[in-house]
Write an enzyme that holds these catalytic residues in place. Structure first.
Site, mmCIF file in Angstrom:
data_model
loop_
_atom_site.group_PDB
_atom_site.id
_atom_site.type_symbol
_atom_site.label_atom_id
_atom_site.label_comp_id
_atom_site.label_asym_id
_atom_site.label_seq_id
_atom_site.Cartn_x
_atom_site.Cartn_y
_atom_site.Cartn_z
ATOM 1 N N CYS A 14 0.857 -1.181 0.000
ATOM 2 C CA CYS A 14 0.000 0.000 0.000
ATOM 3 C C CYS A 14 0.888 1.225 0.000
ATOM 4 C CB CYS A 14 -0.897 0.007 1.234
ATOM 5 S SG CYS A 14 -1.749 1.586 1.434
ATOM 6 N N CYS A 20 -0.160 6.436 6.894
ATOM 7 C CA CYS A 20 -1.556 6.265 7.316
ATOM 8 C C CYS A 20 -1.630 5.523 8.648
ATOM 9 C CB CYS A 20 -2.334 5.533 6.228
ATOM 10 S SG CYS A 20 -3.860 4.804 6.790
ATOM 11 N N CYS A 23 -3.543 0.175 8.683
ATOM 12 C CA CYS A 23 -3.416 -1.274 8.520
ATOM 13 C C CYS A 23 -2.092 -1.738 9.103
ATOM 14 C CB CYS A 23 -3.482 -1.633 7.040
ATOM 15 S SG CYS A 23 -5.089 -1.294 6.334
ATOM 16 N N CYS A 97 -7.470 3.113 -1.158
ATOM 17 C CA CYS A 97 -7.211 2.340 0.047
ATOM 18 C C CYS A 97 -7.464 0.867 -0.252
ATOM 19 C CB CYS A 97 -8.119 2.844 1.170
ATOM 20 S SG CYS A 97 -8.114 1.788 2.614
ATOM 21 N N GLN A 219 -22.281 -2.980 11.109
ATOM 22 C CA GLN A 219 -21.028 -3.711 10.895
ATOM 23 C C GLN A 219 -20.375 -3.272 9.587
ATOM 24 O OE1 GLN A 219 -19.720 -5.627 13.105
ATOM 25 N NE2 GLN A 219 -21.385 -6.292 14.436
ATOM 26 N N ASP A 317 -23.615 -8.217 22.262
ATOM 27 C CA ASP A 317 -22.582 -7.734 21.336
ATOM 28 C C ASP A 317 -22.151 -6.339 21.776
ATOM 29 O OD1 ASP A 317 -20.973 -7.176 19.179
ATOM 30 O OD2 ASP A 317 -22.600 -7.086 17.708
ATOM 31 N N CYS A 344 -15.759 -7.609 19.929
ATOM 32 C CA CYS A 344 -14.766 -7.067 18.991
ATOM 33 C C CYS A 344 -13.470 -6.743 19.727
ATOM 34 C CB CYS A 344 -15.311 -5.862 18.244
ATOM 35 S SG CYS A 344 -15.907 -4.575 19.325
HETATM 36 N N1 SAH Z 1 -25.300 -5.996 17.505
HETATM 37 C C1 SAH Z 1 -25.215 -4.852 16.641
HETATM 38 C C2 SAH Z 1 -24.447 -3.668 17.240
HETATM 39 C C3 SAH Z 1 -23.158 -3.972 17.950
HETATM 40 S S1 SAH Z 1 -22.141 -2.572 18.287
HETATM 41 C C4 SAH Z 1 -24.692 -5.238 15.285
HETATM 42 O O1 SAH Z 1 -24.197 -6.358 15.090
HETATM 43 O O2 SAH Z 1 -24.765 -4.423 14.368
HETATM 44 C C5 SAH Z 1 -22.492 -2.228 19.944
HETATM 45 C C6 SAH Z 1 -23.778 -1.440 20.148
HETATM 46 O O3 SAH Z 1 -23.922 -1.227 21.559
HETATM 47 C C7 SAH Z 1 -23.818 -0.048 19.528
HETATM 48 O O4 SAH Z 1 -24.985 0.066 18.739
HETATM 49 C C8 SAH Z 1 -23.861 0.918 20.720
HETATM 50 O O5 SAH Z 1 -24.655 2.058 20.474
HETATM 51 C C9 SAH Z 1 -24.505 0.045 21.783
HETATM 52 N N2 SAH Z 1 -24.225 0.377 23.186
HETATM 53 C C10 SAH Z 1 -23.080 0.905 23.719
HETATM 54 N N3 SAH Z 1 -23.185 0.980 25.060
HETATM 55 C C11 SAH Z 1 -24.397 0.497 25.402
HETATM 56 C C12 SAH Z 1 -25.084 0.313 26.643
HETATM 57 N N4 SAH Z 1 -24.521 0.653 27.797
HETATM 58 N N5 SAH Z 1 -26.327 -0.218 26.629
HETATM 59 C C13 SAH Z 1 -26.909 -0.566 25.444
HETATM 60 N N6 SAH Z 1 -26.313 -0.418 24.244
HETATM 61 C C14 SAH Z 1 -25.074 0.109 24.202
#
Ligand code: SAH
Length: 405
Positions: A14, A20, A23, A97, A219, A317, A344
């Site tokens: 790259c 940058c 990556c 990119c 995502q 998540d 993540c």
């Molecule tokens: N499951 C979804 C989003 C995951 S990202 C997907 O796969 O697209 C994490 C999410 O948690 C975000 O939308 C963020 O706004 C939310 N978030 C962050 N802190 C939080 C909290 N304390 N209570 C509820 N949601 C929250």
């Protein structure tokens, strides 16, 4: 410019890599990147059991559907668009990119050219002068959104500007102006004005349609998101009778892909725009058994536990910082049979797994998914199953929870 690798595995070259800094794994072949991520996750999750092989991408380039540029002036005062040099506030111009969607990149190049010809000034963080701050593109499978972040609401010549943009990129289905007049490192401000189209995109994942507004999380790697959600579905092992929670649900994607396999689905999310999208997405996909709540997941969970509500399966998540004591302790108290934790950040995942395993759960599957090739980030899906016996730590967590409740 040659951007294609000599072989399918790289290493890839790259031209911006030195400055940058986005990556950090650019110097490695793709197989080596995967091996490195696998080793890292395996080491962090070792106390909880075996980690299955990482799910990599067949074509790891240009996966990012969300592309961002910040505007600045170069030494001669000429408008530039690029990324912040790692750890600084200097802007490195980036035109091509390796990991970004190429159509989205092309839109950003046109935004820069047009902004130069319309003589828009970049926002100057120190002097707090100028107009253009950032441009953001979200490229869905069929719809694409451009968000122009400006320091002030008045957009000179906006109709001519938008018309020229649309002429160059008919794939753009909506253009939004976001006003960010605050002294902040956050990209988006609070106000959105639709300049063209609906003001959001509709995208498709796992055969369902999802509306995504400018402020909602979505995502960034669609192909791997489908792989991840497929895994979540396997791990949730729903039979149609379960009461399911989708915590930290964003626009409802994880829960809604599984809504027709459970009895009742509740989603909890902090961001109001995302919750509004999730409610519309439920209707759009005919999920009459789904309900979305706006609020803090930990607080909501604690209220449910206090009321004696029950859950069969928890999907969670959380953001990189992971979940919190309120959420995890209430979950342990409510005793759902299964938890699917999508993470993540493997460090906060390991921290939270420690709490859940002490509270009577066992990790029964753990699978890393490569959502972010060429960067150090790695996603994981973990299945936890409730065991009968609790450890000493778990009993303490329960006692702590009961004292607070
Ligand atoms: N499951 C979804 C989003 C995951 S990202 C997907 O796969 O697209 C994490 C999410 O948690 C975000 O939308 C963020 O706004 C939310 N978030 C962050 N802190 C939080 C909290 N304390 N209570 C509820 N949601 C929250």
């Amino acid at each position: 410019m040659t951007m294609t690798p000599a072989s399918g595995d790289g290493p890839f070259r790259c031209p911006h890599a030195g400055l940058c800094g986005g990556c950090t794994l650019m110097g490695l072949g793709y197989r080596d990147q995967l091996a490195m991520k696998q080793a890292r996750v395996a080491a962090l999750l070792k106390p909880f059991g075996r980690v299955e092989p990482i799910r990599g991408m067949e074509h790891p380039l240009h996966y990012r559907n969300k592309v961002h540029a910040v505007f600045a002036a170069d030494r001669r005062g000429r408008l530039q668009a690029g990324v912040y040099q790692a750890g600084t506030h200097r802007v490195v111009p980036v035109e091509h990119c390796l990991i970004e969607d190429e159509r989205a990149d092309a839109i950003l190049r046109t935004v820069l050219e047009l902004a130069r010809s319309f003589r828009y000034q970049p926002y100057d963080e120190d002097r707090r002068t100028g107009f253009l701050r950032h441009a953001l593109v979200r490229a869905g499978r069929t719809e694409t959104m451009l968000i122009l972040v400006t320091a002030a609401p008045f957009f000179p010549n906006k109709n001519a500007f938008v018309k020229a943009l649309l002429q160059a990129h008919p794939m753009l289905t909506t253009v939004v102006q976001n006003v960010n007049d605050r002294d902040t490192t956050l990209v988006l401000g609070r106000r959105d004005t639709v300049l063209y189209g609906k003001g959001y995109i509709e995208d498709h994942l796992c055969g369902k349609a999802f509306r995504v507004s400018p402020q909602a999380f979505y995502q960034v790697n669609s192909a791997q998101t489908e792989a991840l959600y497929g895994l979540v579905g396997e791990m949730a092992a729903l039979t149609g009778t379960e009461t399911v929670l989708d915590a930290y649900c964003g626009v409802g994607t994880i829960g809604l892909t599984l809504a027709d396999r459970c009895r009742r689905l509740t989603g909890v999310e902090l961001n109001p725009q995302a919750v509004r999208d999730a409610r519309i997405n439920a209707r759009r996909n005919g999920a009459v058994n789904a309900l979305f709540v706006c609020g803090d997941a930990g607080r909501w969970m604690r209220e449910q536990a206090v009321r004696g509500e029950t859950l069969d399966v928890v999907l969670m998540d959380p953001p990189r910082s992971g979940s919190d004591e309120a959420f995890l302790d209430a979950l342990i108290h409510m005793k759902p049979a299964r938890v699917v934790y999508v993470s993540c950040d493997p460090e906060t995942l390991a921290r939270d797994l420690k709490r859940l395993t002490a509270g009577g759960y066992r990790v029964t599957r753990a699978v890393p998914v490569d959502m972010f090739p060429f960067t150090e980030h790695v996603e994981c899906a973990v299945q936890l199953t409730r065991m009968q016996r609790q450890t000493q730590d778990g009993r303490q967590a329960k006692a702590r929870w009961e004292r607070k409740g």
